[in-house]
Design a protein around this motif. Structure first.
Motif, PDB file in Angstrom:
ATOM      1  N   GLU A 137      -9.962 -20.711 -11.596  1.00  0.00           N
ATOM      2  CA  GLU A 137      -8.650 -20.762 -10.964  1.00  0.00           C
ATOM      3  C   GLU A 137      -7.823 -19.528 -11.318  1.00  0.00           C
ATOM      4  O   GLU A 137      -7.176 -18.927 -10.461  1.00  0.00           O
ATOM      5  CB  GLU A 137      -7.908 -22.035 -11.384  1.00  0.00           C
ATOM      6  CG  GLU A 137      -6.590 -22.215 -10.679  1.00  0.00           C
ATOM      7  CD  GLU A 137      -5.902 -23.512 -11.036  1.00  0.00           C
ATOM      8  OE1 GLU A 137      -4.724 -23.639 -10.675  1.00  0.00           O
ATOM      9  OE2 GLU A 137      -6.523 -24.395 -11.653  1.00  0.00           O
ATOM     10  N   LYS A 138      -7.886 -19.109 -12.603  1.00  0.00           N
ATOM     11  CA  LYS A 138      -7.174 -17.896 -13.020  1.00  0.00           C
ATOM     12  C   LYS A 138      -7.699 -16.674 -12.274  1.00  0.00           C
ATOM     13  O   LYS A 138      -6.925 -15.828 -11.836  1.00  0.00           O
ATOM     14  CB  LYS A 138      -7.335 -17.677 -14.529  1.00  0.00           C
ATOM     15  CG  LYS A 138      -6.507 -18.585 -15.384  1.00  0.00           C
ATOM     16  CD  LYS A 138      -6.753 -18.302 -16.856  1.00  0.00           C
ATOM     17  CE  LYS A 138      -6.069 -19.326 -17.738  1.00  0.00           C
ATOM     18  NZ  LYS A 138      -6.397 -19.135 -19.154  1.00  0.00           N
ATOM     19  N   ARG A 139      -9.018 -16.596 -12.113  1.00  0.00           N
ATOM     20  CA  ARG A 139      -9.609 -15.480 -11.373  1.00  0.00           C
ATOM     21  C   ARG A 139      -9.159 -15.490  -9.916  1.00  0.00           C
ATOM     22  O   ARG A 139      -8.842 -14.448  -9.349  1.00  0.00           O
ATOM     23  CB  ARG A 139     -11.138 -15.537 -11.420  1.00  0.00           C
ATOM     24  CG  ARG A 139     -11.725 -15.111 -12.733  1.00  0.00           C
ATOM     25  CD  ARG A 139     -13.225 -15.103 -12.637  1.00  0.00           C
ATOM     26  NE  ARG A 139     -13.842 -15.026 -13.938  1.00  0.00           N
ATOM     27  CZ  ARG A 139     -15.124 -15.159 -14.151  1.00  0.00           C
ATOM     28  NH1 ARG A 139     -15.949 -15.383 -13.142  1.00  0.00           N
ATOM     29  NH2 ARG A 139     -15.608 -15.064 -15.367  1.00  0.00           N
ATOM     30  N   ALA A 140      -9.143 -16.678  -9.304  1.00  0.00           N
ATOM     31  CA  ALA A 140      -8.730 -16.796  -7.904  1.00  0.00           C
ATOM     32  C   ALA A 140      -7.273 -16.372  -7.743  1.00  0.00           C
ATOM     33  O   ALA A 140      -6.922 -15.656  -6.798  1.00  0.00           O
ATOM     34  CB  ALA A 140      -8.936 -18.225  -7.403  1.00  0.00           C
ATOM     35  N   ILE A 141      -6.416 -16.785  -8.677  1.00  0.00           N
ATOM     36  CA  ILE A 141      -5.003 -16.401  -8.630  1.00  0.00           C
ATOM     37  C   ILE A 141      -4.870 -14.892  -8.789  1.00  0.00           C
ATOM     38  O   ILE A 141      -4.111 -14.238  -8.065  1.00  0.00           O
ATOM     39  CB  ILE A 141      -4.195 -17.165  -9.702  1.00  0.00           C
ATOM     40  CG1 ILE A 141      -4.096 -18.653  -9.317  1.00  0.00           C
ATOM     41  CG2 ILE A 141      -2.817 -16.549  -9.899  1.00  0.00           C
ATOM     42  CD1 ILE A 141      -3.552 -19.553 -10.408  1.00  0.00           C
ATOM     43  N   GLN A 143      -7.142 -12.625  -8.080  1.00  0.00           N
ATOM     44  CA  GLN A 143      -7.660 -11.991  -6.866  1.00  0.00           C
ATOM     45  C   GLN A 143      -6.651 -12.099  -5.726  1.00  0.00           C
ATOM     46  O   GLN A 143      -6.451 -11.156  -4.958  1.00  0.00           O
ATOM     47  CB  GLN A 143      -8.999 -12.618  -6.465  1.00  0.00           C
ATOM     48  CG  GLN A 143     -10.134 -12.225  -7.372  1.00  0.00           C
ATOM     49  CD  GLN A 143     -11.420 -12.970  -7.054  1.00  0.00           C
ATOM     50  OE1 GLN A 143     -11.423 -13.976  -6.357  1.00  0.00           O
ATOM     51  NE2 GLN A 143     -12.522 -12.477  -7.615  1.00  0.00           N
ATOM     52  N   GLU A 144      -6.022 -13.259  -5.614  1.00  0.00           N
ATOM     53  CA  GLU A 144      -5.003 -13.456  -4.577  1.00  0.00           C
ATOM     54  C   GLU A 144      -3.820 -12.511  -4.794  1.00  0.00           C
ATOM     55  O   GLU A 144      -3.318 -11.893  -3.854  1.00  0.00           O
ATOM     56  CB  GLU A 144      -4.529 -14.917  -4.611  1.00  0.00           C
ATOM     57  CG  GLU A 144      -3.600 -15.297  -3.494  1.00  0.00           C
ATOM     58  CD  GLU A 144      -3.228 -16.767  -3.560  1.00  0.00           C
ATOM     59  OE1 GLU A 144      -2.019 -17.050  -3.692  1.00  0.00           O
ATOM     60  OE2 GLU A 144      -4.138 -17.623  -3.494  1.00  0.00           O
ATOM     61  N   LYS A 145      -3.409 -12.365  -6.065  1.00  0.00           N
ATOM     62  CA  LYS A 145      -2.309 -11.459  -6.393  1.00  0.00           C
ATOM     63  C   LYS A 145      -2.696 -10.015  -6.066  1.00  0.00           C
ATOM     64  O   LYS A 145      -1.897  -9.274  -5.483  1.00  0.00           O
ATOM     65  CB  LYS A 145      -1.964 -11.592  -7.878  1.00  0.00           C
ATOM     66  CG  LYS A 145      -0.796 -10.742  -8.316  1.00  0.00           C
ATOM     67  CD  LYS A 145      -0.476 -10.945  -9.788  1.00  0.00           C
ATOM     68  CE  LYS A 145       0.655 -10.027 -10.209  1.00  0.00           C
ATOM     69  NZ  LYS A 145       0.930 -10.131 -11.635  1.00  0.00           N
ATOM     70  N   ALA A 147      -4.904  -9.018  -3.894  1.00  0.00           N
ATOM     71  CA  ALA A 147      -4.976  -8.887  -2.434  1.00  0.00           C
ATOM     72  C   ALA A 147      -3.574  -8.758  -1.843  1.00  0.00           C
ATOM     73  O   ALA A 147      -3.348  -7.944  -0.928  1.00  0.00           O
ATOM     74  CB  ALA A 147      -5.708 -10.090  -1.831  1.00  0.00           C
ATOM     75  N   GLN A 148      -2.632  -9.529  -2.360  1.00  0.00           N
ATOM     76  CA  GLN A 148      -1.247  -9.449  -1.876  1.00  0.00           C
ATOM     77  C   GLN A 148      -0.654  -8.091  -2.197  1.00  0.00           C
ATOM     78  O   GLN A 148       0.029  -7.486  -1.360  1.00  0.00           O
ATOM     79  CB  GLN A 148      -0.390 -10.567  -2.481  1.00  0.00           C
ATOM     80  CG  GLN A 148       1.028 -10.621  -1.934  1.00  0.00           C
ATOM     81  CD  GLN A 148       1.073 -10.856  -0.436  1.00  0.00           C
ATOM     82  OE1 GLN A 148       0.437 -11.769   0.076  1.00  0.00           O
ATOM     83  NE2 GLN A 148       1.813 -10.019   0.282  1.00  0.00           N
ATOM     84  N   GLU A 149      -0.920  -7.587  -3.425  1.00  0.00           N
ATOM     85  CA  GLU A 149      -0.416  -6.264  -3.803  1.00  0.00           C
ATOM     86  C   GLU A 149      -1.020  -5.189  -2.909  1.00  0.00           C
ATOM     87  O   GLU A 149      -0.326  -4.250  -2.500  1.00  0.00           O
ATOM     88  CB  GLU A 149      -0.722  -5.976  -5.279  1.00  0.00           C
ATOM     89  CG  GLU A 149       0.125  -6.798  -6.234  1.00  0.00           C
ATOM     90  CD  GLU A 149      -0.297  -6.665  -7.693  1.00  0.00           C
ATOM     91  OE1 GLU A 149      -1.335  -6.019  -7.991  1.00  0.00           O
ATOM     92  OE2 GLU A 149       0.408  -7.224  -8.545  1.00  0.00           O
TER      93      GLU A 149
END
Length: 173
Positions: A137-141, A143-145, A147-149
């Motif tokens: 979950e930490k990795r997914a968050i 990665q999502e961050k 990607a957003q950046e």
């Protein structure tokens, strides 16, 4: 529900003199600190017969861990040269005796031990899976961050390019 002590299947290694060493893991799944844990092992050959040490003529060996062993703690003991016998194939946990720091005692028959990788009953297994899920979950968050950046940076670059194009257009006019 699992037992208060979880266990991994012992690994048998043999030295040059046919001395048998066992290694395994255990996990304190109880909510109390353990003062002593005594494991009793019995060796077997490849066809399932109990075998005996060629020197002591004994089969059963008791191996003791001295604590304190806190709740949630994992240990990895290695018991050197418990038997001398070239035919030892595996060692089976016959029983476990636990003495807690508060003086209470518990006996667990080897048939009733919960194994650490028992998906249904093991506290250890569930804890490890929970930690893995949290890590994923930490990795997914992260990665999502990231990607957003990256998307924000691309948008900013596009806006900058648009302004530069408009400025160039205005300068040409």
């Amino acid at each position: 529900m699992g037992s208060s002590l979880e266990f991994s299947k012992p690994t048998v290694t043999k030295n040059f003199a046919d001395g048998i060493t066992l290694s395994h893991a255990y996990f304190n799944a109880s909510d109390k600190a353990m003062k002593y844990i005594t494991f009793t092992f019995v060796p077997y050959n490849r066809v399932g017969d109990v075998v005996y040490c060629t020197i002591s003529q004994e089969a059963e060996k008791r191996c003791k861990v001295t604590g304190p062993i806190s709740p949630g703690t994992t240990g990895f003991p290695e018991w050197e040269t418990l038997w001398y016998n070239p035919t030892v194939y595996e060692a089976v946990l016959d029983s476990v005796e636990i003495i807690y720091m508060d003086g209470t005692e518990e006996f667990i028959d080897g048939k009733d031990v919960t194994y650490m990788h028992d998906e249904e009953n093991s506290v250890y297994y569930k804890q490890m899976m929970k930690e893995k899920a949290e890590e994923l979950e930490k990795r997914a968050i992260a990665q999502e961050k990231a990607a957003q950046e990256a998307a924000d940076a691309a948008k900013a670059a596009a806006e900058k390019a648009q302004k530069a194009a408009e400025a160039a257009k205005d300068a040409a006019a």
